[in-house]
Design an enzyme around this catalytic site. Structure first.
Site, PDB file in Angstrom:
ATOM      1  N   ALA A  71      -0.912  -3.519   9.122  1.00 10.03           N
ATOM      2  CA  ALA A  71      -2.255  -3.054   8.781  1.00 10.03           C
ATOM      3  C   ALA A  71      -3.164  -4.195   8.352  1.00 10.03           C
ATOM      4  O   ALA A  71      -4.373  -4.152   8.589  1.00 10.03           O
ATOM      5  CB  ALA A  71      -2.176  -1.995   7.677  1.00 10.03           C
ATOM      6  N   ASN A 151      -4.431   3.027  -2.117  1.00  9.28           N
ATOM      7  CA  ASN A 151      -3.015   2.694  -2.251  1.00  9.28           C
ATOM      8  C   ASN A 151      -2.518   2.673  -3.695  1.00  9.28           C
ATOM      9  O   ASN A 151      -1.317   2.686  -3.930  1.00  9.28           O
ATOM     10  CB  ASN A 151      -2.729   1.334  -1.600  1.00  9.28           C
ATOM     11  CG  ASN A 151      -3.483   0.204  -2.268  1.00  9.28           C
ATOM     12  OD1 ASN A 151      -4.700   0.244  -2.384  1.00  9.28           O
ATOM     13  ND2 ASN A 151      -2.776  -0.807  -2.699  1.00  9.28           N
ATOM     14  N   GLY A 198       3.457   0.436  10.154  1.00  7.32           N
ATOM     15  CA  GLY A 198       4.757   1.043  10.405  1.00  7.32           C
ATOM     16  C   GLY A 198       5.625   1.189   9.180  1.00  7.32           C
ATOM     17  O   GLY A 198       6.303   2.206   8.985  1.00  7.32           O
ATOM     18  N   HIS A 199       5.595   0.203   8.292  1.00  5.01           N
ATOM     19  CA  HIS A 199       6.545   0.224   7.176  1.00  5.01           C
ATOM     20  C   HIS A 199       6.160   1.171   6.048  1.00  5.01           C
ATOM     21  O   HIS A 199       6.921   1.354   5.098  1.00  5.01           O
ATOM     22  CB  HIS A 199       6.770  -1.195   6.630  1.00  5.01           C
ATOM     23  CG  HIS A 199       5.674  -1.707   5.752  1.00  5.01           C
ATOM     24  ND1 HIS A 199       5.782  -1.738   4.380  1.00  5.01           N
ATOM     25  CD2 HIS A 199       4.465  -2.228   6.043  1.00  5.01           C
ATOM     26  CE1 HIS A 199       4.679  -2.260   3.860  1.00  5.01           C
ATOM     27  NE2 HIS A 199       3.867  -2.558   4.852  1.00  5.01           N
ATOM     28  N   CYS A 323       0.686  -6.044  -3.155  1.00  3.72           N
ATOM     29  CA  CYS A 323       0.045  -7.276  -2.685  1.00  3.72           C
ATOM     30  C   CYS A 323      -0.600  -8.064  -3.814  1.00  3.72           C
ATOM     31  O   CYS A 323      -0.992  -9.209  -3.638  1.00  3.72           O
ATOM     32  CB  CYS A 323      -1.011  -6.947  -1.628  1.00  3.72           C
ATOM     33  SG  CYS A 323      -0.296  -6.212  -0.142  1.00  3.72           S
TER      34      CYS A 323
END
Length: 399
Positions: A71, A151, A198-199, A323
């Site tokens: 992403a 998030n 995907g993760h 992050c």
């Protein structure tokens, strides 16, 4: 065994996903761009099928799906590709002040290196977009990037309404759906650009998708030079096993989406009810009405969030985005929601549920939270001052 409550950071790869990927490591290992033999044909067929699965989930066409490394790359390609493409009209590029770090830093980089005008749209205390600011400034924008689901808080923006306003004002819209895809129903046709990972959905790491709309068409410029794969938008050999794995993960998540949402709603309600019924100070960061139950962000005053995490050794938790976890700075997301009460960012805890979370795990977490919150509060002078009804805001602290 450590109980995992950090599914918003990443998810384990589903066993069925691994099985599907294993078919393409050695036996069907061909390059999907090798058009002269069967190995390449089989790989190409697998990649095209993966595109169709993901496109169907997003309600778009397979030809609008572009694979990336994740992403973060998809977000960078969307924003920087747009700015350097023919669709850009030299107006501001804007995103929410609470967006993922990769989006905020992308805008800052464009402003620093190319002098692109940018804007950070504020949010209200519940994490939802500040509509007054947005509507007053919409005509100044060329592209707006709004994450579907935050998030850190799980707050869900009204992308349908935001996109409608953007279209009415000839403004392109990008949405980061890394935390939304596989959890809520998404119609990518409402927007111009959309990123997924995907993760985050029990697929492999190292794979993501950028949707680039053809109806209406938005044109972006490639950010990488290479062999011209994927219509020259994203060069590089397409990783067939990862594409196949992401598609399989998509199928699994969508098939269990409603069941998981119901289960996580129960988990969330259980924690909120039991944590707040005897502690009036604990609150929820972000709108409870407009959020997904997969992420729960708690504000626990009079303790340090990091101190609480250190004590919860048997649980994998975070105080914000993975992050930014290496930084000692408090969550910029919570700070942006409460600019007048920035200390709230120091006492926040993010809990995120996943398909392997059980009710017993949640009960164990509740017991541990109640125990360690009480212990840490007893060590806090601010807590004891509060119990004595001392107004902490009126105290003049010595530097």
């Amino acid at each position: 065994m450590i109980k995992y409550f950090d599914y918003a950071a990443t998810t384990p790869c589903h066993e069925d996903v691994i099985k599907e990927m294993n078919k393409y490591w050695n036996e069907n290992f061909g390059n999907p761009d090798s058009r002269s033999h069967e190995y390449g044909w089989k790989a190409e067929e697998a990649v095209e099928n993966a595109k169709k699965i993901i496109a169907t989930a997003l309600k778009v066409e397979a030809s609008e799906i572009y694979f990336t490394s994740g992403a973060t790359e998809a977000n960078n390609l969307a924003i920087k590709g747009f700015v350097n493409g023919i669709s850009y009209n030299n107006k501001k590029i804007a995103c929410l002040v609470t967006e993922h770090k990769c989006l905020i830093e992308t805008l800052r980089d464009l402003n620093k290196t190319q002098q692109i005008p940018i804007d950070f749209i504020p949010v209200n205390s519940d994490g939802l977009i500040n509509w007054e600011y947005f509507l007053n400034n919409i005509k100044e924008y060329s592209l707006v990037s709004i994450g579907y689901v935050n998030n850190e808080t799980g707050v869900k923006q009204d992308i349908s309404q935001i996109a409608k306003i953007c279209r009415e004002n000839n403004v392109k819209i990008h949405t980061d759906c890394a935390q939304a895809f596989g959890k809520i129903d998404i119609n990518a046709r409402e927007v111009d650009l959309l990123s997924i990972s995907g993760h985050k959905i029990y697929g492999p790491k190292g794979i993501g998708v950028l949707f680039i709309s053809k109806k209406p068409r938005v044109r972006i410029k490639a950010m990488m030079s290479g062999g011209g794969q994927q219509n020259n938008i994203r060069s590089g050999t397409i990783p067939t096993p990862l594409c196949v794995g992401m598609a399989k993960a998509t199928e699994i998540c969508l098939s269990k989406m409603n069941k998981n949402t119901s289960k996580f709603n129960d988990f969330q309600s259980f924690l909120i009810e039991n944590l707040t019924k005897n502690d009036a100070f604990i609150s929820i960061n972000g709108s409870l009405e407009h959020k997904i139950p997969h992420i729960l962000n708690l504000n626990i005053p009079y303790i340090e969030g990091e101190s609480l995490i250190m004590r919860l050794k048997n649980f994998a938790l975070s105080s914000g985005s993975a992050c930014t976890s290496k930084s000692l700075e408090p969550s910029y997301v919570i700070s942006a929601m409460h600019p007048e009460e920035r200390e709230l960012a120091h006492s926040s805890l993010r809990i995120s549920f996943g398909i392997y979370t059980t009710f017993d795990d949640v009960k164990e977490l509740l017991t541990a939270l109640q125990k360690h919150i009480k212990e840490l509060r007893e060590l806090s002078p601010l807590w004891h001052m509060k119990k004595k009804n001392i107004d902490l805001q009126s105290i003049k602290w010595k530097k």
